[in-house]
Design a protein around this motif. Structure first.
Motif, short mmCIF file in Angstrom:
data_model
loop_
_atom_site.label_atom_id
_atom_site.label_comp_id
_atom_site.label_asym_id
_atom_site.label_seq_id
_atom_site.Cartn_x
_atom_site.Cartn_y
_atom_site.Cartn_z
N PHE A 212 68.62 43.02 6.93
CA PHE A 212 67.80 44.24 6.94
C PHE A 212 68.40 45.39 6.16
N LEU A 213 69.59 45.24 5.61
CA LEU A 213 70.21 46.29 4.80
C LEU A 213 70.37 45.81 3.36
N GLU A 214 70.24 46.73 2.44
CA GLU A 214 70.51 46.45 1.02
C GLU A 214 71.88 47.04 0.71
N TYR A 215 72.80 46.22 0.27
CA TYR A 215 74.15 46.68 -0.04
C TYR A 215 74.23 47.07 -1.51
N GLY A 216 74.85 48.20 -1.77
CA GLY A 216 75.06 48.64 -3.14
C GLY A 216 76.47 48.30 -3.59
N GLU A 217 76.79 48.71 -4.79
CA GLU A 217 78.14 48.53 -5.31
C GLU A 217 79.12 49.42 -4.54
N ASN B 193 73.69 66.71 -7.07
CA ASN B 193 72.33 66.23 -7.36
C ASN B 193 71.25 67.10 -6.73
N ASP B 194 71.65 68.26 -6.21
CA ASP B 194 70.72 69.20 -5.58
C ASP B 194 69.85 68.50 -4.52
N ILE B 195 70.52 67.76 -3.65
CA ILE B 195 69.86 67.02 -2.58
C ILE B 195 70.43 67.49 -1.25
N VAL B 196 69.56 67.77 -0.29
CA VAL B 196 70.03 68.14 1.05
C VAL B 196 70.35 66.85 1.80
N ILE B 197 71.56 66.75 2.26
CA ILE B 197 71.98 65.58 3.02
C ILE B 197 72.27 66.00 4.44
N GLU B 198 71.62 65.32 5.38
CA GLU B 198 71.81 65.59 6.80
C GLU B 198 72.68 64.49 7.40
N PHE B 199 73.70 64.88 8.12
CA PHE B 199 74.58 63.93 8.78
C PHE B 199 74.19 63.84 10.24
N LYS B 200 74.11 62.63 10.75
CA LYS B 200 73.78 62.42 12.15
C LYS B 200 75.00 61.86 12.86
N LEU B 201 75.47 62.56 13.86
CA LEU B 201 76.64 62.12 14.61
C LEU B 201 76.17 61.27 15.79
N VAL C 122 70.75 56.07 4.78
CA VAL C 122 72.02 55.48 4.35
C VAL C 122 72.97 55.36 5.53
N HIS C 123 73.67 54.27 5.58
CA HIS C 123 74.82 54.13 6.47
C HIS C 123 75.97 53.76 5.55
N ALA C 124 76.84 54.69 5.32
CA ALA C 124 77.92 54.47 4.36
C ALA C 124 79.13 53.86 5.05
N GLY C 125 79.77 52.95 4.36
CA GLY C 125 81.03 52.40 4.85
C GLY C 125 80.91 51.11 5.63
N LEU C 126 79.76 50.49 5.64
CA LEU C 126 79.62 49.22 6.36
C LEU C 126 80.12 48.06 5.51
N LEU C 127 80.84 47.17 6.14
CA LEU C 127 81.21 45.94 5.48
C LEU C 127 80.02 44.99 5.52
N TRP C 128 79.95 44.09 4.53
CA TRP C 128 78.86 43.14 4.45
C TRP C 128 78.98 42.13 5.59
N SER C 129 77.84 41.77 6.15
CA SER C 129 77.76 40.65 7.09
C SER C 129 76.41 39.98 6.90
N ILE D 285 73.31 52.21 12.82
CA ILE D 285 72.71 51.03 12.18
C ILE D 285 71.24 50.93 12.58
N ASP D 286 70.95 51.17 13.86
CA ASP D 286 69.57 51.11 14.35
C ASP D 286 68.69 52.16 13.67
N LEU D 287 69.23 53.36 13.41
CA LEU D 287 68.46 54.41 12.74
C LEU D 287 68.06 53.99 11.33
N VAL D 288 68.98 53.36 10.61
CA VAL D 288 68.66 52.88 9.27
C VAL D 288 67.64 51.75 9.36
N LYS D 289 67.86 50.84 10.29
CA LYS D 289 66.95 49.71 10.46
C LYS D 289 65.53 50.17 10.78
#
Length: 88
Positions: free
Chosen positions: A50-55, A12-20, A37-44, A27-31
């Protein structure tokens, strides 16, 4: 997950930066709007405030370990949030 997001960025010609960072900080950074994006979180319930869950993008095989003293309780009930146990 990193390979998936790298491929997504390239396609998609998008620069993605990963934060370790540790789990809670990510979670706090997304909040706080410092990460998108925080990928891989289970719903709670708490995170859904404060998060929108996708498919789901794909299934991940994983393991869930319980202390041997908890062998007699219902794991399905636990996974549905019907418990008073601390999770760490």
């Amino acid at each position: 997950m990193i390979d998936l997001w790298k491929a997504y960025g390239e396609a998609n010609d998008i620069v993605i930066e990963f934060k370790l960072v540790d789990w809670q900080e990510s979670i706090d950074l997304v909040k706080a709007g410092q990460a998108d994006v925080h990928a891989g979180l289970l719903w709670s319930r708490e995170r859904a405030k404060f998060l929108e869950y996708g498919e789901s993008l794909f299934e991940l095989d994983t393991q869930l370990y319980f202390h041997h003293s908890l062998q007699s309780f219902d794991a399905d009930d636990f996974l549905l949030g019907n418990h008073n146990h601390k999770v760490g």
